[in-house]
Design a protein around this motif. Structure first.
Motif, PDB file in Angstrom:
ATOM      1  N   LEU A  40      63.244  13.057  43.479  1.00  0.00           N
ATOM      2  CA  LEU A  40      62.702  12.471  44.705  1.00  0.00           C
ATOM      3  C   LEU A  40      62.766  13.447  45.866  1.00  0.00           C
ATOM      4  N   ASP A  41      63.540  14.490  45.711  1.00  0.00           N
ATOM      5  CA  ASP A  41      63.522  15.578  46.682  1.00  0.00           C
ATOM      6  C   ASP A  41      62.996  16.802  45.950  1.00  0.00           C
ATOM      7  N   PRO A  42      62.064  17.535  46.543  1.00  0.00           N
ATOM      8  CA  PRO A  42      61.436  18.663  45.858  1.00  0.00           C
ATOM      9  C   PRO A  42      62.439  19.744  45.451  1.00  0.00           C
ATOM     10  N   VAL A  43      62.137  20.410  44.353  1.00  0.00           N
ATOM     11  CA  VAL A  43      62.925  21.549  43.902  1.00  0.00           C
ATOM     12  C   VAL A  43      62.627  22.707  44.845  1.00  0.00           C
ATOM     13  N   ASP A  44      63.671  23.372  45.309  1.00  0.00           N
ATOM     14  CA  ASP A  44      63.505  24.475  46.247  1.00  0.00           C
ATOM     15  C   ASP A  44      63.190  25.761  45.486  1.00  0.00           C
ATOM     16  N   SER A  45      61.984  25.806  44.947  1.00  0.00           N
ATOM     17  CA  SER A  45      61.547  26.970  44.188  1.00  0.00           C
ATOM     18  C   SER A  45      60.033  26.933  44.045  1.00  0.00           C
ATOM     19  N   SER A  46      59.443  28.093  43.897  1.00  0.00           N
ATOM     20  CA  SER A  46      58.016  28.161  43.586  1.00  0.00           C
ATOM     21  C   SER A  46      57.814  28.634  42.150  1.00  0.00           C
ATOM     22  N   ASN A  47      58.916  28.811  41.417  1.00  0.00           N
ATOM     23  CA  ASN A  47      58.867  29.253  40.029  1.00  0.00           C
ATOM     24  C   ASN A  47      58.516  28.059  39.140  1.00  0.00           C
ATOM     25  N   GLU A  48      57.304  28.041  38.607  1.00  0.00           N
ATOM     26  CA  GLU A  48      56.813  26.903  37.826  1.00  0.00           C
ATOM     27  C   GLU A  48      57.698  26.608  36.613  1.00  0.00           C
ATOM     28  N   VAL A  79      51.804  15.356  37.440  1.00  0.00           N
ATOM     29  CA  VAL A  79      51.994  14.013  36.872  1.00  0.00           C
ATOM     30  C   VAL A  79      51.477  13.989  35.435  1.00  0.00           C
ATOM     31  N   ARG A  80      50.316  14.610  35.197  1.00  0.00           N
ATOM     32  CA  ARG A  80      49.800  14.693  33.825  1.00  0.00           C
ATOM     33  C   ARG A  80      50.822  15.384  32.928  1.00  0.00           C
ATOM     34  N   TRP A  81      51.377  16.495  33.378  1.00  0.00           N
ATOM     35  CA  TRP A  81      52.362  17.239  32.599  1.00  0.00           C
ATOM     36  C   TRP A  81      53.612  16.387  32.331  1.00  0.00           C
ATOM     37  N   GLU A  82      54.043  15.628  33.325  1.00  0.00           N
ATOM     38  CA  GLU A  82      55.221  14.766  33.145  1.00  0.00           C
ATOM     39  C   GLU A  82      54.953  13.687  32.095  1.00  0.00           C
ATOM     40  N   ILE A  83      53.755  13.126  32.074  1.00  0.00           N
ATOM     41  CA  ILE A  83      53.393  12.139  31.049  1.00  0.00           C
ATOM     42  C   ILE A  83      53.421  12.804  29.676  1.00  0.00           C
TER      43      ILE A  83
END
Length: 160
Positions: A40-48, A79-83
């Motif tokens: 619910l809080d974003p990950v502090d990273s831009s590393n996919e 969201v697609r990836w999470e599904i």
């Protein structure tokens, strides 16, 4: 009934609504029990790869993925990836979609629309009193997915 462990999937613009959904587990006026796993809080990273690793850590150990569908969710690759990740687990998650607004678009040909359809997900409206039963239906559906996976050619069950 034991509390279900659910993963909450949402498009970033709906972060506050996702937090509100998570708070429903403590609302005494709603018969809803779950343990929420989420970012619910974003990950502090831009590393996919790192972000995906953090999301996988949250999905592990859950039995249902609840997809909160807002106005822009239908085109979310995350969201697609999470599904897809929820379904790819050794014990796949059941998938439930909850529309945050009645007019939240969910085109069948969108990234999330296709993923939900492929998952056989139920799509319901924002009716908190219906959430518990819908989560249970999704968990039952996950059991069917696992049984189908274990069935070999001709429908015979493979021993594991």
């Amino acid at each position: 009934m034991a509390k279900r462990r659910i993963f909450i999937s949402y498009q970033h613009a709906d972060q506050m609504k996702a937090k509100g959904f998570n708070l429903l587990q403590w609302n005494k006026n709603v018969d809803l029990e779950f343990v929420g796993q989420h970012l619910l809080d974003p990950v502090d990273s831009s590393n996919e790869d790192y972000i995906k690793s953090c999301i996988r850590d949250q999905i592990d150990g859950t039995s249902v993925t609840v997809v909160l569908v807002g106005k822009n969710t239908h085109d979310s690759d995350w969201v697609r990836w999470e599904i897809e990740t929820s379904l790819a687990k050794e014990n796949p998650n059941g998938i439930l979609a909850i529309k945050l607004e009645p007019d939240a678009p969910l085109p069948a040909d969108s990234a999330v629309g296709r993923a939900l359809s492929d998952a056989g997900a139920e799509v319901i409206g924002w009716q908190p009193h219906d959430f518990q039963d819908a989560i249970e239906r999704a968990a039952v559906a996950a059991g069917r997915i696992l049984a189908i996976r274990r069935a070999g050619p001709g429908g015979e069950t493979c021993a594991r």
